[in-house]
Motif scaffolding. Sequence first.
Motif, short mmCIF file in Angstrom:
data_model
loop_
_atom_site.label_atom_id
_atom_site.label_comp_id
_atom_site.label_asym_id
_atom_site.label_seq_id
_atom_site.Cartn_x
_atom_site.Cartn_y
_atom_site.Cartn_z
N VAL A 1 9.05 -0.25 -4.21
CA VAL A 1 9.84 -1.11 -3.32
C VAL A 1 8.89 -1.93 -2.44
O VAL A 1 9.03 -3.16 -2.32
CB VAL A 1 10.80 -0.27 -2.45
CG1 VAL A 1 11.46 -1.16 -1.39
CG2 VAL A 1 11.87 0.39 -3.31
N LYS A 2 7.92 -1.27 -1.82
CA LYS A 2 6.96 -1.97 -0.98
C LYS A 2 6.16 -2.98 -1.77
O LYS A 2 5.91 -4.10 -1.31
CB LYS A 2 6.02 -0.97 -0.32
CG LYS A 2 6.65 -0.10 0.74
CD LYS A 2 5.60 0.59 1.61
CE LYS A 2 4.64 1.41 0.77
NZ LYS A 2 3.61 2.09 1.61
N SER B 1 1.97 -9.16 3.04
CA SER B 1 1.98 -8.94 1.59
C SER B 1 0.79 -8.09 1.16
O SER B 1 0.92 -7.17 0.35
CB SER B 1 1.96 -10.29 0.87
OG SER B 1 1.78 -10.12 -0.52
N LEU C 1 16.81 -5.96 0.69
CA LEU C 1 15.73 -6.09 1.67
C LEU C 1 15.03 -7.44 1.55
O LEU C 1 14.69 -8.08 2.56
CB LEU C 1 14.71 -4.97 1.49
CG LEU C 1 14.93 -3.66 2.25
CD1 LEU C 1 13.84 -2.67 1.92
CD2 LEU C 1 14.98 -3.92 3.76
N SER C 2 14.81 -7.89 0.33
CA SER C 2 14.11 -9.15 0.10
C SER C 2 14.86 -10.32 0.72
O SER C 2 14.27 -11.17 1.39
CB SER C 2 13.91 -9.39 -1.40
OG SER C 2 13.05 -8.44 -1.96
N ILE D 1 15.52 -3.32 -3.23
CA ILE D 1 14.56 -4.42 -3.29
C ILE D 1 15.26 -5.76 -3.07
O ILE D 1 14.81 -6.60 -2.30
CB ILE D 1 13.82 -4.41 -4.64
CG1 ILE D 1 12.84 -3.23 -4.70
CG2 ILE D 1 13.07 -5.73 -4.87
CD1 ILE D 1 12.29 -2.98 -6.08
N ILE E 1 8.36 -6.10 -2.74
CA ILE E 1 8.66 -6.90 -1.56
C ILE E 1 7.41 -7.63 -1.08
O ILE E 1 7.47 -8.79 -0.65
CB ILE E 1 9.25 -6.01 -0.44
CG1 ILE E 1 10.66 -5.57 -0.82
CG2 ILE E 1 9.27 -6.75 0.90
CD1 ILE E 1 11.32 -4.66 0.16
N ILE F 1 7.06 -10.61 -3.19
CA ILE F 1 8.07 -11.61 -2.83
C ILE F 1 7.63 -12.40 -1.60
O ILE F 1 7.77 -13.63 -1.54
CB ILE F 1 9.43 -10.94 -2.58
CG1 ILE F 1 9.97 -10.27 -3.85
CG2 ILE F 1 10.45 -11.95 -2.05
CD1 ILE F 1 10.21 -11.19 -4.99
#
Length: 481
Positions: free
Chosen positions: A6-7, A52, A76-77, A73, A10, A13
């Motif tokens: 997930v981290k 990032s 949150l994104s 994901i 993101i 992104i």
Amino acid sequence: MNKSVVKFIIGRILRIEAVLMIAPLIVSFIYKEDRVYQFSFLIVMAVLVLISYLLCRGEVDKRQMYAKEGFIIVSLSWIILSFFGSLPFVISGDIPSFVDAFFETSSGFTTTGSSILTDVEALAHSMLFWRSFTHLVGGMGVLVFALAVMPQTGSESVHIMKAEVPGPVFGKVVAKLSASARILYMIYLSMAAVMVVLLLFGGMSFFDALLHAFGTAGTGGFGVRNGSILAYDSTYIDVVLSVGMILFGINFNLYYFILIGRIKEAFSSEELRWYFAIIGSAILFICLNIYTTYESIGIMVRDVFFSVSSIITTTGFSTVNFGEWPLFSRMILLSLMFFGGMAGSTAGGLKISRIALLIKSASAEFKRMSQPNRIVVIKYEKKTIEQDALRSVVNYLLVYIVIFIALVLIISLDFNDFESAFSSIVATFNNIGPGLGVVGPMGGYSGLSDWSKILLSFVMIAGRLEIFPIIILFSSRTWRR
């Protein structure tokens, strides 16, 4: 839950958002704007790259990624992208209130088109560009764009695309997911480019044509003039945008079928027939209802065609104050706000496919009641629809209705009339933009309280992602191991 993946995603992104901000930065240099605008983008880009880098450090377990991770994901994104995307407006001072900037950016990425701005022409060119550019990026989906450009996206990424692509059914155009995303985006951007050329023929400047193409492609509806499309006073532009909005409200898979020669399959789509039938019926009934209020039949048809195209595709452009039309016509437009465009398009709403399945299901139930021994098979797109699929559509509708009613009750604390309160939720939850009453095409959301703007910002994101990703994100069970 696999927090590492997930981290990592993101983080990727956020890196993409930093790259996207290069475009408005270039616009700022082209128009020789004050350095505060260039600084606004540069500082946010630097922060995005730093975060990032921090998120993408360490070991990443890419093998364990399931639907839950996909939902988290995606939700949150969209929230984080809207948060950082709003900062250039705040830093530059063009939208000094963070709440207002967050509302405007959420509206942009979700392609809603609702606005708190009362004088849009006061914005700098770079800010106007960034505001409309969010429509282009958000239209097909931020994460779909990421899948198209990020390398090494495995089969697990299907959970991301399923969570973001609107509609009851997700389908890839080719076997490889990243290739599907690239094909869809190539079609999408090519159609947007054609829109730019056509608008240039109508006398628009290149800058205006580009931004209106962004809004049409993403079915978002941000304008660059205070009078929206009405400011151009051009039948040609009205017709081009009307047709463009309808085309972007069609499932993009059908365009792929046309490209590879499966033309008959594309035009035999049942959802496409429903889509055009609803548009045609709405135009006919509204014209019959308001023809006595117009001196010119041609102008009436133009205004109705544009308004219906704008509302059913949830774009939100306006050429006339349809809030002044008779109640019957306003009720038709209100219904279209719920319908939305086709699944797999850039439009919002419940989607035509869900509406069709609900009508078919109700019809089948009526036949069973009148003839208890009769076996009724529901078919859609030449396929037999299983009960699980129907149950999924009905369950979504029930969740939609419950949340919708709750939102209307909450937002009513900030309104004095039911029409405005009700339509504000309809317009934001279905990603349309303008509603009726004080939030109509000649009004806006600037007069709302900060808490209402924050609420509606999350309503727009929840509507764009079709509710469940946001529910899962804020569920306590999601974060338990």
